[in-house]
Design an enzyme around this catalytic site. Structure first.
Site, PDB file in Angstrom:
ATOM      1  N   LYS A 173      29.226  -4.722  20.988  1.00  0.00           N
ATOM      2  CA  LYS A 173      28.941  -3.872  22.142  1.00  0.00           C
ATOM      3  C   LYS A 173      28.872  -2.407  21.707  1.00  0.00           C
ATOM      4  O   LYS A 173      29.784  -1.894  21.081  1.00  0.00           O
ATOM      5  CB  LYS A 173      30.025  -4.073  23.198  1.00  0.00           C
ATOM      6  CG  LYS A 173      30.074  -5.512  23.723  1.00  0.00           C
ATOM      7  CD  LYS A 173      31.281  -5.764  24.603  1.00  0.00           C
ATOM      8  CE  LYS A 173      32.576  -5.758  23.828  1.00  0.00           C
ATOM      9  NZ  LYS A 173      33.740  -6.208  24.631  1.00  0.00           N
ATOM     10  N   THR A 204      35.325   2.325  34.063  1.00  0.00           N
ATOM     11  CA  THR A 204      34.841   1.155  33.314  1.00  0.00           C
ATOM     12  C   THR A 204      35.993   0.274  32.824  1.00  0.00           C
ATOM     13  O   THR A 204      35.825  -0.508  31.899  1.00  0.00           O
ATOM     14  CB  THR A 204      34.004   1.619  32.103  1.00  0.00           C
ATOM     15  OG1 THR A 204      34.798   2.509  31.293  1.00  0.00           O
ATOM     16  CG2 THR A 204      32.738   2.334  32.554  1.00  0.00           C
ATOM     17  N   GLY A 206      38.150  -2.706  32.245  1.00  0.00           N
ATOM     18  CA  GLY A 206      37.892  -4.141  32.355  1.00  0.00           C
ATOM     19  C   GLY A 206      36.473  -4.557  32.051  1.00  0.00           C
ATOM     20  O   GLY A 206      36.107  -5.717  32.267  1.00  0.00           O
ATOM     21  N   THR A 207      35.658  -3.631  31.518  1.00  0.00           N
ATOM     22  CA  THR A 207      34.258  -3.966  31.236  1.00  0.00           C
ATOM     23  C   THR A 207      34.136  -5.114  30.240  1.00  0.00           C
ATOM     24  O   THR A 207      33.333  -6.039  30.426  1.00  0.00           O
ATOM     25  CB  THR A 207      33.515  -2.732  30.689  1.00  0.00           C
ATOM     26  OG1 THR A 207      33.591  -1.679  31.644  1.00  0.00           O
ATOM     27  CG2 THR A 207      32.061  -3.059  30.419  1.00  0.00           C
ATOM     28  N   GLY A 208      34.934  -5.064  29.159  1.00  0.00           N
ATOM     29  CA  GLY A 208      34.846  -6.115  28.144  1.00  0.00           C
ATOM     30  C   GLY A 208      35.264  -7.468  28.669  1.00  0.00           C
ATOM     31  O   GLY A 208      34.631  -8.497  28.369  1.00  0.00           O
ATOM     32  N   CYS A 209      36.331  -7.493  29.459  1.00  0.00           N
ATOM     33  CA  CYS A 209      36.792  -8.749  30.065  1.00  0.00           C
ATOM     34  C   CYS A 209      35.718  -9.321  30.977  1.00  0.00           C
ATOM     35  O   CYS A 209      35.426 -10.526  30.957  1.00  0.00           O
ATOM     36  CB  CYS A 209      38.072  -8.510  30.877  1.00  0.00           C
ATOM     37  SG  CYS A 209      39.431  -7.762  29.969  1.00  0.00           S
TER      38      CYS A 209
END
Length: 265
Positions: A173, A204, A206-209
């Site tokens: 990412k 942002t 929690g974007t990866g989760c």
């Protein structure tokens, strides 16, 4: 109905971890289940405390769901110790779990460390080889590859280095890059780039989760890897663009942006 299991930590503020995963899976029309690996006391300002769930309890959670409601996909997030990670690996192998997406959660958006250094080796040697896809951000890809990433060419080099010990798909990412926010999907030496849009929204958390659980959901639906990543990115981008603004720090996405809400009478 497709079933997705999230094996991850709990976020008391609801923006990341299993809470974000359940919101994502539900908003995408499927059924989510969880095996909680750790309890965190956190909010939009940072992580205040972490308590690891006992291994017998983690194993019992995984046993309970696989024996009754077998998941079509598994998303893995925060795994705090190598002992916990090995126990989870053994269970995934015993149940021959499918469509495994590993989000190697090493550092929270706030900058707080969530994975002990000694766990990284177990991640690389035991868990990652079981995955169909891993979704490191730039910092995590640097740890996994040993390459300092400054731009898109470095992302490709890092993916190639990771591919020396892992033959699944790699999604690096690019949100932490300076000049671009493009993401790289690397499979068997082939590269696909996904353009990233930078929104004027600092919230942002929690974007990866959210991205990894969305990808797992689309894989469970039967989408290809590329289609799953593309559809998941569209969902995450829309959830960021919805501009939810809560808390005094870096707030969460608006996971249910597409669900109509009305004011109470």
């Amino acid at each position: 109905m497709h079933i997705i299991l999230s094996i991850a930590g709990s976020d008391s503020s609801g923006g990341a971890g299993i809470q974000a995963d359940l919101k994502t899976i539900t908003c995408l029309g499927e059924y989510g289940m969880t095996a909680i690996t750790a309890l965190t006391a956190q909010n939009t300002l940072g992580v205040e405390s972490v308590e690891v769930v006992s291994i017998p309890m983690i194993e019992a959670q995984i046993d309970a769901v696989f024996r009754d409601i077998r998941p079509d996909a598994v998303k893995l997030g925060m795994i705090p110790t190598p002992e916990v990670m090995l126990a989870i690996c053994n269970k995934l192998q015993a149940y021959q779990a499918e469509h495994i997406v590993v989000d190697p959660v090493m550092v929270a958006t706030s900058g707080s460390a969530l994975m002990e250094d000694r766990t990284v080796r177990t991640l690389k040697e035991k868990l990652i080889p079981l995955a169909d896809l891993i979704t490191p951000n730039i910092s995590e890809a640097e740890v996994l590859s040993g390459i300092d990433i400054k731009g898109k060419e470095d992302m490709v080099r890092a993916a190639g280095r990771i591919a020396q010990y892992y033959d699944g798909a790699i999604l690096i990412k690019g949100g932490h890059l300076t000049e671009t926010a493009d993401d790289l999907l690397y499979q068997k030496g082939e590269t696909v780039w996904f353009s990233g849009v930078r929104y004027a929204n600092p919230n942002t958390h929690g974007t990866g989760c959210t991205l990894s659980s969305a990808i797992a959901t689309y894989l469970a639906k039967g989408y290809s890897m590329e289609e799953s990543v593309r559809s998941a990115k569209e969902y995450v981008s829309s959830a960021i663009a919805a501009n939810l603004d809560i808390g005094h720090g870096r707030g969460p996405l608006w996971h249910n942006y597409g669900i109509g809400c009305t004011d109470a009478d």
